[in-house]
Structures are given as structure tokens and as C-alpha cells.
Design an enzyme around this catalytic site. Structure first.
Site, PDB file in Angstrom:
ATOM      1  N   ARG A 133     -10.378  -6.502   3.388  1.00  0.00           N
ATOM      2  CA  ARG A 133     -11.288  -5.356   3.470  1.00  0.00           C
ATOM      3  C   ARG A 133     -12.339  -5.400   2.364  1.00  0.00           C
ATOM      4  NH1 ARG A 133      -7.054  -0.655   3.185  1.00  0.00           N
ATOM      5  NH2 ARG A 133      -8.900   0.664   3.494  1.00  0.00           N
ATOM      6  N   ILE A 172       1.456  -4.959   3.806  1.00  0.00           N
ATOM      7  CA  ILE A 172       0.146  -4.777   4.416  1.00  0.00           C
ATOM      8  C   ILE A 172      -0.165  -3.291   4.388  1.00  0.00           C
ATOM      9  CG2 ILE A 172       0.167  -6.850   5.846  1.00  0.00           C
ATOM     10  CD1 ILE A 172       1.088  -5.236   8.183  1.00  0.00           C
ATOM     11  N   ASP A 173      -1.438  -2.956   4.477  1.00  0.00           N
ATOM     12  CA  ASP A 173      -1.865  -1.567   4.330  1.00  0.00           C
ATOM     13  C   ASP A 173      -1.356  -0.688   5.471  1.00  0.00           C
ATOM     14  OD1 ASP A 173      -3.329  -2.409   2.096  1.00  0.00           O
ATOM     15  OD2 ASP A 173      -5.109  -2.812   3.320  1.00  0.00           O
ATOM     16  N   LYS A 174      -1.321   0.601   5.198  1.00  0.00           N
ATOM     17  CA  LYS A 174      -0.877   1.583   6.192  1.00  0.00           C
ATOM     18  C   LYS A 174      -1.616   1.414   7.513  1.00  0.00           C
ATOM     19  CE  LYS A 174      -1.258   6.511   7.258  1.00  0.00           C
ATOM     20  NZ  LYS A 174      -1.800   7.820   6.801  1.00  0.00           N
ATOM     21  N   THR A 177      -3.264  -1.114   8.693  1.00  0.00           N
ATOM     22  CA  THR A 177      -3.311  -2.478   9.201  1.00  0.00           C
ATOM     23  C   THR A 177      -2.013  -2.728   9.958  1.00  0.00           C
ATOM     24  OG1 THR A 177      -4.671  -3.260   7.343  1.00  0.00           O
ATOM     25  CG2 THR A 177      -3.448  -4.919   8.575  1.00  0.00           C
TER      26      THR A 177
END
Length: 303
Positions: free
Chosen positions: A237, A136-138, A140
Site C-alpha cells: 500500500r 496481513i492487514d484487516k 486485505t
């Protein structure tokens, strides 16, 4: 791994080191300059200097260092471990933590912390991402499954490929969504104008499907549950920006004026999968972080 690019009219006369930072994801300018000096970057087959100004139709070839040359250090970083046995870990990642090391982020990542906790984790591809089955993104927060051995990694990866895992996210998005539920079915690929972004496109893309349910609406925002059918980079996103409801706090795909939150209001709340060894159905829940909870309370009070 190599990267190639042909310079466009908009990029004419831009410095090569600055251009590559915008084209290649997770690369610092210092790293690019070092690789240029080492001869890893060539323009039209020739070595250049970091201050070289690119010309229209210049062909850039960029050879990344091999993953085997990269050493990842273990670090004693606290982990919020939701579940652990001899095969699998489930971790609740905080917003702001990078998942795996990359140029510019060699320490302080989830992988650095995992290596300290587990010592030995499997790495199943050319990238240095030991134990990681997905990411998962930084900015998030939320649940991630980690494989502690090759057996578990193979089984968990197969579940992702077969779309049998459950991944539910909570997010606050701009605008009032007029539908109680829906599906966003739009292919996602690298944005050719900005290599650090993804976009809905039919060029070099992969299918991407996000199912959503509207949980709550406010004056100018919506609180939404998102069920991932696929797991493309930045999928939620990109998809919600595509339908005109970007995620609140998302500086890359969203609006400048947004809610007061450090990073996007996006949280991986539920993670479900079959245990790779026993076949037992496992399902884990991590409540939204305190800052998202506070935002919802503030939005309810203003409604």
C-alpha cells in the site's frame, strides 16, 4: 513496551486522549482514557487528566500494559483452512477480519478463531500473537501461515528472515502503470506526522522491496501482481502510493473517489515455503475474492 513523543507546533492545545489515539496504532480513546486514569500516561513526568491540552515541546511517556496481563479468549469463528498438519496451518483470511487482538479489537480476530481450533499455539515474542509468523492487514484478504508449535514457529520465522518464502499478492491500483514490470526499492518507517501510517522515509526506517508485474490495464486502473522480498507493515500500500498508483479502496493511503469495494483491493494469492519438519516445498493458492473478481469484470467491460 513504552512509547514517547514530543509535542509539535501543529499538535499544540490538542487534548491528550485525542492526540494519543492518532499517534498510537490500534488504540481506542476509551483505552487511552483508562490508562491515563491508571497513571500509564505522563506528560513531563507528571500524571495528567484525559482533557489535558498539550503544549509545544511537552514530552509524553506512555507505558502499555504488559502482554502477559492480556487474556485472549478462544471463539468459535469459521476458518477457511487451506492446509493443516501437526506443525502448520495455512488459512485464507477474509477481508475485514483483524489478524490479532489489539486495543479496540479484543474479539472476532483470526487469533481468537485459531485458539478455538487449535487450543494451544506458541507465542514467541512480547506481543500476544500466538501461532502467527507473519500478518496481513484487516482489509486485505488472503493466505497466512500459522505455526502450531515452537519448532515450526522457529523454522518458518527463519525462512521469512532469510527471504526464502514466496508471497505473491494481486491488487488493483489507480492509474495506468507504464511498465510491464518493475521493482520498488524504498525504505519504510513510521510517519512522524501520523503515527497510524507508514511512509517512505530514511528516518528510523527499514529496507523494503516490492517486485511487480503488470497483468492488465484499463482506462484508469491497473491489475498488478506483487512479489514481496521484504514484509514491512502496509508495504504494498505504501509503495504503490509512493509511485503515484495507490491501491483502489485504500482509505488510509489512497484517494477518496475509488472503486466500490469494502476495503482495499489487495489479496494474498500465493504462499510458498518449506515444511519446517520434512523440508518439502509447499505452495498454496487462493483465488481473489468475489468482489475483486466482479470489479475486474466491470473494468474489462468499460475498457
Amino acid at each position: 513496551m513504552t512509547f514517547s513523543w514530543t509535542v509539535t507546533e501543529e499538535q499544540h492545545e490538542e487534548r491528550i486522549d485525542r492526540l494519543l489515539v492518532t499517534l498510537v496504532e490500534d488504540v481506542s480513546r476509551t483505552s487511552v482514557q483508562r490508562w491515563i486514569h491508571d497513571g500509564a500516561v505522563k506528560v513531563n513526568g507528571q500524571m495528567i487528566k484525559p482533557n489535558y491540552k498539550v503544549q509545544i515541546d511537552d514530552h509524553i511517556d506512555f507505558a502499555f500494559p504488559k502482554a502477559s496481563e492480556t487474556v485472549i479468549e478462544s471463539e468459535d469463528i469459521p476458518l477457511d483452512i487451506v492446509y493443516e498438519d501437526e506443525d502448520v496451518m495455512v488459512v485464507n483470511k477474509p477481508r475485514g477480519m483483524v489478524v490479532h487482538p489489539a486495543p479496540g479489537h479484543r474479539s472476532g480476530t483470526l487469533v481468537n478463531a485459531l485458539l478455538y481450533h487449535c487450543r494451544h499455539l506458541p507465542s514467541m515474542d512480547e506481543h500476544v500473537r500466538p501461532g502467527l509468523v507473519h500478518r496481513i492487514d484487516k482489509d486485505t484478504s488472503g493466505l497466512l501461515m500459522v505455526a502450531k508449535n515452537e519448532f515450526a514457529h522457529a523454522h518458518l520465522s527463519a525462512q521469512l528472515k532469510d527471504k526464502t518464502t514466496e508471497r505473491l499478492y494481486k491488487t488493483i491500483v489507480h492509474g495506468v502503470i507504464p511498465h510491464a514490470k518493475g521493482t520498488i526499492d524504498a525504505p519504510i518507517g513510521r510517519d512522524q506526522r501520523d503515527r497510524q501510517k507508514m511512509t517512505v522515509t530514511h528516518v528510523n526506517s527499514k529496507n523494503a522491496v516490492t517486485h511487480f508485474t503488470l497483468d492488465e490495464t484499463f482506462a484508469h486502473y491497473s491489475y498488478v501482481s506483487c512479489q514481496l522480498e521484504t514484509g514491512r507493515t502496509h508495504q504494498i500500500r505504501v509503495h504503490f502510493a509512493y509511485i503515484g498508483h495507490p491501491v483502489a479502496g485504500d482509505a488510509k493511503y489512497g484517494r477518496k473517489k475509488t472503486l466500490p469495494i469494502d476495503g482495499q483491493a489487495l489479496h494474498a494469492e500465493i504462499l510458498g515455503f518449506s515444511h519446517p519438519r520434512t523440508g518439502e516445498a509447499l505452495r498454496f493458492f487462493a483465488p481473489i475474492p468475489e468482489d475483486m473478481h466482479t470489479l475486474l469484470q466491470q473494468l474489462r467491460e468499460k475498457a
